[in-house]
Write an enzyme that holds these catalytic residues in place. Structure first.
Site, PDB file in Angstrom:
ATOM      1  N   ASP A  33       0.910  -1.255  -0.060  1.00  0.00           N
ATOM      2  CA  ASP A  33       0.124   0.116   0.035  1.00  0.00           C
ATOM      3  C   ASP A  33       0.882   1.260  -0.003  1.00  0.00           C
ATOM      4  O   ASP A  33       1.867   1.255   0.456  1.00  0.00           O
ATOM      5  CB  ASP A  33      -0.736  -0.101   1.209  1.00  0.00           C
ATOM      6  N   ARG A  37       0.057   7.594  -2.857  1.00  0.00           N
ATOM      7  CA  ARG A  37       0.461   8.410  -2.033  1.00  0.00           C
ATOM      8  C   ARG A  37       1.909   9.062  -1.951  1.00  0.00           C
ATOM      9  O   ARG A  37       2.495  10.014  -1.982  1.00  0.00           O
ATOM     10  CB  ARG A  37       0.013   8.040  -0.497  1.00  0.00           C
ATOM     11  N   LYS A  46       0.995   9.147 -10.644  1.00  0.00           N
ATOM     12  CA  LYS A  46       0.707   7.939  -9.967  1.00  0.00           C
ATOM     13  C   LYS A  46       1.523   6.935 -10.631  1.00  0.00           C
ATOM     14  O   LYS A  46       1.972   6.057 -10.028  1.00  0.00           O
ATOM     15  CB  LYS A  46      -0.734   7.698 -10.097  1.00  0.00           C
ATOM     16  N   SER A  78      -6.800  -5.517  -6.303  1.00  0.00           N
ATOM     17  CA  SER A  78      -8.140  -6.103  -5.683  1.00  0.00           C
ATOM     18  C   SER A  78      -9.130  -5.904  -6.626  1.00  0.00           C
ATOM     19  O   SER A  78      -9.382  -5.272  -7.463  1.00  0.00           O
ATOM     20  CB  SER A  78      -8.258  -5.421  -4.066  1.00  0.00           C
ATOM     21  N   ASN A  81     -10.118  -2.272  -6.702  1.00  0.00           N
ATOM     22  CA  ASN A  81      -9.297  -1.405  -7.630  1.00  0.00           C
ATOM     23  C   ASN A  81      -9.734  -1.198  -9.076  1.00  0.00           C
ATOM     24  O   ASN A  81      -9.386  -0.362  -9.668  1.00  0.00           O
ATOM     25  CB  ASN A  81      -7.824  -2.230  -7.453  1.00  0.00           C
ATOM     26  N   PHE A  82     -10.992  -2.168  -9.492  1.00  0.00           N
ATOM     27  CA  PHE A  82     -11.484  -1.893 -10.635  1.00  0.00           C
ATOM     28  C   PHE A  82     -12.287  -0.471 -10.684  1.00  0.00           C
ATOM     29  O   PHE A  82     -12.661  -0.113 -11.762  1.00  0.00           O
ATOM     30  CB  PHE A  82     -12.488  -2.917 -10.873  1.00  0.00           C
ATOM     31  N   ARG A  84     -10.979   2.223  -9.948  1.00  0.00           N
ATOM     32  CA  ARG A  84      -9.840   3.337 -10.203  1.00  0.00           C
ATOM     33  C   ARG A  84     -10.141   3.911 -11.548  1.00  0.00           C
ATOM     34  O   ARG A  84     -10.613   3.229 -12.377  1.00  0.00           O
ATOM     35  CB  ARG A  84      -8.517   2.976  -9.973  1.00  0.00           C
ATOM     36  N   ARG A 203       1.565  -4.946   5.915  1.00  0.00           N
ATOM     37  CA  ARG A 203       1.130  -4.037   5.295  1.00  0.00           C
ATOM     38  C   ARG A 203       1.753  -2.825   5.488  1.00  0.00           C
ATOM     39  O   ARG A 203       1.971  -2.082   6.559  1.00  0.00           O
ATOM     40  CB  ARG A 203      -0.409  -3.705   5.629  1.00  0.00           C
ATOM     41  N   THR A 210      -6.605  -5.384   7.119  1.00  0.00           N
ATOM     42  CA  THR A 210      -6.040  -6.399   6.252  1.00  0.00           C
ATOM     43  C   THR A 210      -6.881  -6.349   5.219  1.00  0.00           C
ATOM     44  O   THR A 210      -6.462  -7.123   4.024  1.00  0.00           O
ATOM     45  CB  THR A 210      -6.047  -7.568   6.974  1.00  0.00           C
ATOM     46  N   SER A 211      -7.900  -5.425   5.005  1.00  0.00           N
ATOM     47  CA  SER A 211      -8.505  -5.332   3.586  1.00  0.00           C
ATOM     48  C   SER A 211      -8.986  -6.524   2.787  1.00  0.00           C
ATOM     49  O   SER A 211      -8.799  -6.651   1.778  1.00  0.00           O
ATOM     50  CB  SER A 211      -7.613  -4.363   2.833  1.00  0.00           C
TER      51      SER A 211
END
Length: 304
Positions: A33, A37, A46, A78, A81-82, A84, A203, A210-211
């Site tokens: 992760d 950022r 990015k 993940s 993430n689709f 985004r 992480r 833990t997503s």
């Protein structure tokens, strides 16, 4: 001069940490992760964050090989993430495709017998990514020294839901007796990928969650979890060694707890507590000296 001094100090600290470690985890799972950022703080696009993160991923694999870790699972993309922006998704897909092919052709991967596999709803991915997955899996299919699982279009809830639906269909079709459903039944219907439970989740990026990552393999095994502040491109070997130290402390605590529970059962039930006596035999070294003496004085522990 100051930079060189810091580098020397960091190298010395790394060596100290490595000497202190006695038992690396078998399976490490990583939530990488902070790429975006990191890029934002660097004033970069990015995509640059994702590229720098990919370099850290390559370094992580070298560290795992050096420490004899047997399995690594990377949370690369993940199902969430689709959502985004399309341009960012396409860049990630391009990067994943290139890295999979690069890893599959790398001498280091073949010299260390690394087996690459993808886990997740891979049918949701673009054709070029699925082709790269097939290429990497085919090129490394014969290896078993280090397993590298790449979680792509992955979601833990979706994985468990899919397994549940498969079992329900099998029961409805009369292929499976509902009374026979157990943990092995569920595990056999999860994504093909992890060969063992997760020992340690790492992480980066500062978030302490833990997503939806490997709930069956990690939470069921009460895996140690290490959260750290550095963004993934900034993650260093020192951070990884600290994570392993956290795992060792967690594992030692687990052994001590099991041994003490077994000692209590043996004292309460005596000869009838055969399973507890075997546990004591396995974990008696985790007890304090006084507790070990109590074991020797009060019970006849039979080791496995």
């Amino acid at each position: 001069m100051l930079r060189r001094a810091r580098a020397l100090a960091q190298s010395a600290y790394e060596r100290l940490l490595e000497r202190e470690l006695s038992d690396a985890p078998s399976h490490v799972a990583v939530i990488q992760d902070g790429n975006r950022r990191y890029a934002r703080e660097q004033g970069a696009d990015k995509t640059e964050g994702h590229r720098e993160g990919a370099k850290t991923t390559e370094a992580l694999l070298r560290w795992c090989e050096d420490l004899a870790v047997e399995e690594v699972t990377l949370y690369a993309f993940s199902t969430e993430n689709f959502d985004r922006p399309p341009e960012e998704r396409e860049h990630i897909f391009d990067l994943v495709e290139r890295k999979l092919r690069k890893f599959a052709d790398a001498d280091r991967v073949h010299d260390n017998e690394v087996r690459i596999r993808a886990i997740g709803e891979t049918e949701m991915l673009p054709d070029r990514v699925r082709d790269a997955i097939d290429y990497a899996e085919d090129r490394t299919a014969a290896y078993d020294k280090l397993y590298l699982n790449v979680a792509l279009a992955y979601g833990g809830r979706a994985e468990l839901l899919g397994a549940t639906r498969d079992i329900a269909r099998a029961v409805d079709d009369g292929e499976l007796d509902p009374e026979s459903v157990d943990a092995d039944t569920i595990e056999g219907r999860l994504y093909e990928g992890p060969t063992r439970d997760v020992d340690l989740i790492v992480r980066t990026g500062g978030d302490e969650r833990t997503s939806n990552f490997l709930p069956w393999h990690a939470k069921g095994n009460e895996a140690a979890v290490y959260f750290c502040a550095p963004y993934w491109p900034e993650f260093r070997k020192i951070d990884f060694l600290r994570a392993i130290r956290t795992y060792e402390h967690r594992a030692e605590s687990w052994r001590r707890t099991r041994a003490r529970r077994a000692l209590t059962l043996v004292r309460a039930l005596g000869p009838e507590a055969s399973q507890a006596r075997r546990i004591l035999g396995r974990f008696r070294d985790a007890l304090t000296r006084q507790e070990r003496e109590a074991v020797e004085d009060d019970v006849d522990v039979v080791a496995d």
